[in-house]
Scaffold this motif. Structure first.
Motif, mmCIF file in Angstrom:
data_model
loop_
_atom_site.group_PDB
_atom_site.id
_atom_site.type_symbol
_atom_site.label_atom_id
_atom_site.label_comp_id
_atom_site.label_asym_id
_atom_site.label_seq_id
_atom_site.Cartn_x
_atom_site.Cartn_y
_atom_site.Cartn_z
ATOM 1 N N THR A 113 53.257 -5.186 39.722
ATOM 2 C CA THR A 113 52.720 -6.228 40.594
ATOM 3 C C THR A 113 53.561 -7.491 40.408
ATOM 4 O O THR A 113 54.354 -7.592 39.485
ATOM 5 N N LEU A 136 52.873 -2.917 44.261
ATOM 6 C CA LEU A 136 51.802 -3.469 45.080
ATOM 7 C C LEU A 136 52.250 -4.836 45.563
ATOM 8 O O LEU A 136 52.563 -5.716 44.741
ATOM 9 N N ALA A 137 52.317 -5.025 46.873
ATOM 10 C CA ALA A 137 52.834 -6.278 47.415
ATOM 11 C C ALA A 137 51.972 -6.759 48.569
ATOM 12 O O ALA A 137 51.675 -5.991 49.487
ATOM 13 N N ARG A 138 51.613 -8.027 48.522
ATOM 14 C CA ARG A 138 50.850 -8.619 49.626
ATOM 15 C C ARG A 138 51.724 -8.764 50.856
ATOM 16 O O ARG A 138 51.266 -8.600 51.981
ATOM 17 N N GLU A 166 46.511 -6.603 48.277
ATOM 18 C CA GLU A 166 46.349 -7.705 47.342
ATOM 19 C C GLU A 166 45.215 -7.378 46.376
ATOM 20 O O GLU A 166 44.476 -6.409 46.552
ATOM 21 N N TYR A 167 45.090 -8.202 45.352
ATOM 22 C CA TYR A 167 44.143 -7.894 44.282
ATOM 23 C C TYR A 167 42.698 -7.857 44.753
ATOM 24 O O TYR A 167 41.887 -7.105 44.210
ATOM 25 N N LEU A 169 44.028 -1.501 46.015
ATOM 26 C CA LEU A 169 44.248 -1.351 44.577
ATOM 27 C C LEU A 169 44.116 0.113 44.162
ATOM 28 O O LEU A 169 44.931 0.638 43.394
ATOM 29 N N ALA A 206 47.112 2.024 45.207
ATOM 30 C CA ALA A 206 48.273 1.692 44.385
ATOM 31 C C ALA A 206 48.183 2.311 42.994
ATOM 32 O O ALA A 206 49.205 2.655 42.390
ATOM 33 N N LEU A 239 51.218 -6.214 35.048
ATOM 34 C CA LEU A 239 50.301 -7.101 35.762
ATOM 35 C C LEU A 239 50.757 -8.547 35.693
ATOM 36 O O LEU A 239 50.930 -9.112 34.613
ATOM 37 N N THR A 245 49.532 -12.218 37.459
ATOM 38 C CA THR A 245 48.599 -12.950 38.321
ATOM 39 C C THR A 245 48.934 -14.436 38.225
ATOM 40 O O THR A 245 49.472 -14.899 37.218
ATOM 41 N N ASP A 262 41.554 -12.227 39.399
ATOM 42 C CA ASP A 262 42.462 -11.126 39.695
ATOM 43 C C ASP A 262 42.680 -10.201 38.501
ATOM 44 O O ASP A 262 42.823 -8.986 38.669
ATOM 45 N N VAL A 266 42.004 -6.131 38.685
ATOM 46 C CA VAL A 266 42.992 -5.097 38.406
ATOM 47 C C VAL A 266 42.592 -4.273 37.193
ATOM 48 O O VAL A 266 42.714 -3.045 37.194
#
Length: 281
Positions: free
Chosen positions: A5, A27-29, A47-48, A54, A57, A66, A68, A75, A79
């Motif tokens: 992330t 994992l990408a917004r 996203e988280y 999630l 992913a 991780l 954040t 977040d 996760v």
């Protein structure tokens, strides 16, 4: 399978790049902002706060890196809970060195302590990677250097053992791909303590042009920070600067050498590799 992330950030981008031979999942917004590509790279958009994303992913993932950065959203809890439900065997969290310093009680440090505790309580085996200030933070000086040959910062003679994000990533990758790191926290610094005034002199030598350092007063620094951040975050940065002025950030940790087998990069190497940031070329 490793899930990364924060792969558009300073450290997450490097972690993803070092793992790009795969298999790695990101994992990408905003996937369009990713620079990491490769046959072994899989991307999940989300996203988280999106639990279905999630879960997608985390499917078949053994380890998670991780990152954040929200000062208000839970977040880490999100996760960690999803990772526990997915049967993840190792959660490696990017934290900060200040969490282990008794004198650090600013808003950001308190939040990171809370985030670490949430990860501990999830039941997923964990490792914390706790870096010192990133050398890449000096990118914020680039506009002043390009336009006027000036670096403006708070407390020019306050030393900090700042670290190259590539070295932080190398430590994280060693933890993600190695064994025996569960339940441990690693402080990660550069090889030397350096001041903003010394960094300015190094950039001047590198760029072949005179640069002037101007020390900001606290009020001016606060005004500049409040233009970018909420007040609790801005005040946290000011408190952090006070600890740095008192010498709390000068200690050097040997972690990069111990976990990667090579020394941490000094600021002059980071600056030489990113000179285009300051020239605009």
């Amino acid at each position: 399978m490793i899930l990364v992330t924060g792969a558009t950030g300073a450290v997450g981008r490097e972690v993803a790049g070092q793992l790009a031979a795969g298999p790695v999942r990101i994992l990408a917004r905003r996937p369009e902002r990713l620079t990491v590509r490769g046959d072994g790279v899989e991307v999940v958009e989300g996203e988280y706060g999106d639990r279905p994303a999630l879960d997608r992913a985390l499917r078949d993932v053994t380890s998670v890196f991780l990152v954040t950065n929200s000062p208000t959203e839970p977040d880490d809890e999100r996760v960690a809970a999803a990772a526990a439900a997915a049967g993840v065997r190792h959660l490696v969290k990017l934290s900060m060195m200040a969490v282990e310093e008794p004198g650090a009680d600013d808003f950001i440090t308190r939040r990171q302590r809370e985030n670490e505790q949430a990860v501990r309580e999830s039941g997923v085996p964990w490792t914390f990677v706790r870096p010192r200030t990133f050398m890449s933070n000096t990118r914020s000086w680039a506009p002043g250097i390009r336009s006027a040959g000036v670096v403006r910062a708070l407390y020019g003679d306050a030393p900090v053992a700042c670290v190259d994000p590539r070295d932080v990533a190398a430590v994280a990758v060693a933890v993600l791909t190695g064994t025996g790191h569960e339940g441990r926290a690693y402080a990660v610094s550069g090889p030397e303590a350096i001041t903003a005034r010394e960094q300015t002199a190094e950039l001047s030598r590198l760029l072949g042009r005179p640069l002037r350092f101007e020390e900001l007063g606290v009020d001016a620094a606060r005004t500049a920070l409040l233009a970018k951040y909420p007040r609790p975050v801005a005040e946290a940065f000011l408190e952090s600067a006070e600890r740095q002025r008192a010498g709390a950030k000068a200690a050097v940790a040997p972690t990069v050498r111990e976990l990667t087998g090579r020394p941490a990069r000094p600021f002059r190497i980071w600056a030489a590799d990113h000179a285009d940031v300051f020239t605009g070329e």
